[in-house]
Design an enzyme around this catalytic site. Sequence first.
Site, PDB file in Angstrom:
ATOM      1  N   HIS A  92       0.869  -1.184   0.000  1.00  0.00           N
ATOM      2  CA  HIS A  92       0.000   0.000   0.000  1.00  0.00           C
ATOM      3  C   HIS A  92       0.900   1.225   0.000  1.00  0.00           C
ATOM      4  O   HIS A  92       1.913   1.245   0.699  1.00  0.00           O
ATOM      5  CB  HIS A  92      -0.886  -0.029   1.252  1.00  0.00           C
ATOM      6  N   ARG A  98      -6.723   9.843   0.003  1.00  0.00           N
ATOM      7  CA  ARG A  98      -6.513  10.336  -1.373  1.00  0.00           C
ATOM      8  C   ARG A  98      -7.848  10.419  -2.115  1.00  0.00           C
ATOM      9  O   ARG A  98      -8.076  11.323  -2.897  1.00  0.00           O
ATOM     10  CB  ARG A  98      -5.502   9.442  -2.098  1.00  0.00           C
TER      11      ARG A  98
END
Length: 584
Positions: A242, A262
Site C-alpha cells: 500500500h 486520497r
Amino acid sequence: MRIGHYSVSRLIKTDVLVIGSGGAGLRCAIELFDKNIDVTVVGKCKKGDAHTILARGGINAALGNMDPEDSWQLHAADTIKDGGEINDHKAVELLCKNAPKAISELAQWGTDFHKEKNGKISQRFFGAATFRRACFVGDCTGKAILETLIKQTNKRNIKIEEEVYIFALLKNKRKINGALGLEINTGNIIAYNCKILILGTGGHSRVFNRSSSRFWENNGDGIGLGFDVGAEFMDMEMFQFHPTGMVYPKEALGTLVTEAVRGEGGILTNKDGERFMIKYDKKRMELSARDIVARANFIEIEEGRGTKHDGVWLDITHRYKKDILKKLPVMYNQFKKLGKIDITKEKMEVAPTAHYSMGGLHINHENGKTSIPGLYAIGEVTSGVHGANRLGGNSLAEIIVFGKLTAQSLIREIKKMDNLVELDKKLINVKCTELENLSSTEGKDPIYIKEELQEMMWEHVGVIRDEKKMKKGIRLLELLKKEKLNTGLEVKMNKNLIAALNIKSMLIASEMILISALNRKESRGAHYRTDYPYKSSDWKKNIICVPKRNAIEIKFKSIPLVPKTISKLMNHKFEYNKKRHMLE
Ligand SMILES: Cc1cc2nc3c(=O)[nH]c(=O)nc-3n(C[C@H](O)[C@H](O)[C@H](O)COP(=O)(O)OP(=O)(O)OC[C@H]3O[C@@H](n4cnc5c(N)ncnc54)[C@H](O)[C@@H]3O)c2cc1C
C-alpha cells in the site's frame, strides 16, 4: 489421547468446519446455517476481533448511485486492467455481478452505509476506479461489516470457537476430514471431524516487517496448513504494497493510512514540496493504481527526496475540518493518538507498507474447491480474483460475495455425502508429536527469528526487486529454516509457541513468494523488477506452486482472452471528472 505435554481433550463433529471468523468465514457460515447445514467456525482470536475490522475505506459495487454510467462490466474491466490482466476472469465476473446484491443484503442486515441526501448509499473514488464505486461507513467500513455479520451469527446461534489455533489439517486417504486445534488459554488439543473444511484464514502480509496488519494476524497460517496437505498455490509473487503507511513514531510503522484520504482529495508531495505524482501518472495523479503510487513513494524516498523519517507528505488540510471529521474519523484519531498530529492542520508522513496478499490457494471460484478433495477456501487466503494487483475496495466485496457463493455451491454437494469419515488416529499422533517437538528450552527466541525473516523479506523481495537480491533472500531463508526455536515448555498461553507456529507458515509463504518472484522475469502489477522493468506478453500467465517432498515445483497456467464485452471497456477512455470528485 496424551502425547508428551499435550492431550486431546475434545472431539467435535460437524458437517462443515470453517477456519477463520473474519468476514469471509462468517458470511459463509451464515449461508450454510440458513440452508440447514451443520457448521462450526473456529478463530484464533476473540469473536468479532478478526483482521476484517481493520478495513477502512470501502467496499466496491457498481451501484451507479453517484455515477449512473457505472456497470458491473466496467467494474470488471477496472479489476482486470489493474490486475495486470492475469486475473481469473470467471472470478472477476462473479465478484462484480454479485457485489451490488452483497451491499443491499448488508444494508438490510444493518450496516449503516453513508447515504446521500436522496437516501441512496454514497460511493467514493478509490484509486484506478473509473467511477465512484466504494460504499463506506466513514473510514471503518470493515468494522461495521464484521459487526453486522457477528449480529447475524449471534441471532442464529452459530457455533464459533474462539481462541483456538488450528495447527494441522487431517485427512483420511486423500480427502480432508478434520483439523487439530490448540486451545490457546488451556493448552488442550481439540480434534475436529468434518465432511468439508473451508479455510478463511486471511492473508500473509506479516511476512514483511512493515505491514498494515496487527502483529498476531496475517501470518499465512492458511498457507502453511494448505501446503502441509499438498494444496496448490497461485500468484504468490503478487504482493500488494500500500502506498501509504505511517512511518512515525516507530511503534506505528506500517499502520495503514487509508486510500480514502486520497479519495477525499489528499495530495502527495516530497520534501521539496513537489507534487511528484505528475511524473508517474499525470492523468490519475494520487488516484493512480496502488502499485504505481507505492513505487512512486518508494522511489522519491530512495532517491533522497523523502522526509526526515523516510516518508513523503500526504496533505488533506485543504478540506474543511468538518468533512475530515465526518469522512475520515479513524485517520483523525489515529494520527492524534499515535503521532500527536492534527491532520486537519498538519501534513501526514507516509511510506509504502505490505498490505494485501493477491497470491494464495489456487481455487475454482465457482465452488471454492482447492486441488485437495474436501478442502475449500475463501477470502484473502485464495488467489485469482485480483491478479497482479488489487483494486482498493475489492477485497471486502470478495469476502462477502465468495463467502456466500461457496456456501451455496456446497449445499448440494454436502447433502449427497455419506456419514463423517473417522479421523486417522495415527495421523493425530504424528501431528501432536510434531507440536510436542516444538517444545524446547534451547535455541533462539522465536520472536527474534520472526523479525529476522520479516526484515529479510522487506529487503530482498519488497517493493522493488531484482535477481541478485532475491537469490540472496533464498539463501538467508534456508539459514532461517534451520534455526532452533526456544519456545519453552509451557502449553498454556505460550506466546513463543504461537510465534513458532507462525514462523512455520511464514517460512513456507516466504519461500513461495521468493521462488515465484524469481521465476517471473518481467514487471507486472505489484511485481516490479529493476532487471526486467517491462511487462512481457510471454508472461501473461499465472505461476502455480505445487508442494513436493522437500521442494516446491513450479507450473504455469495460461490465461484465456478477456471476454470482448469487458476488454472493450478496458481500452475505453472515460472522462475522468476531477471536479465532480473534489465537490463531493
Ligand atoms: C488496515 C487495512 C485496511 C483495509 N481496508 C480495506 C478496505 O477499505 N476495503 C477492502 O476491500 N479491503 C480492505 N482491506 C483488506 C481486507 O480487510 C481483508 O482482505 C479482508 O478483511 C480479509 O478477510 P478474510 O475473512 O479473508 O480474512 P481475515 O479477516 O483476516 O480473517 C481471518 C480469520 O482467520 C483466523 N485464523 C487465521 N489463522 C488461524 C488459525 N491457524 N487457526 C484459527 N483461526 C485462524 C483469524 O483469527 C481470523 O478470524 C484492508 C486491510 C487492512 C490490513
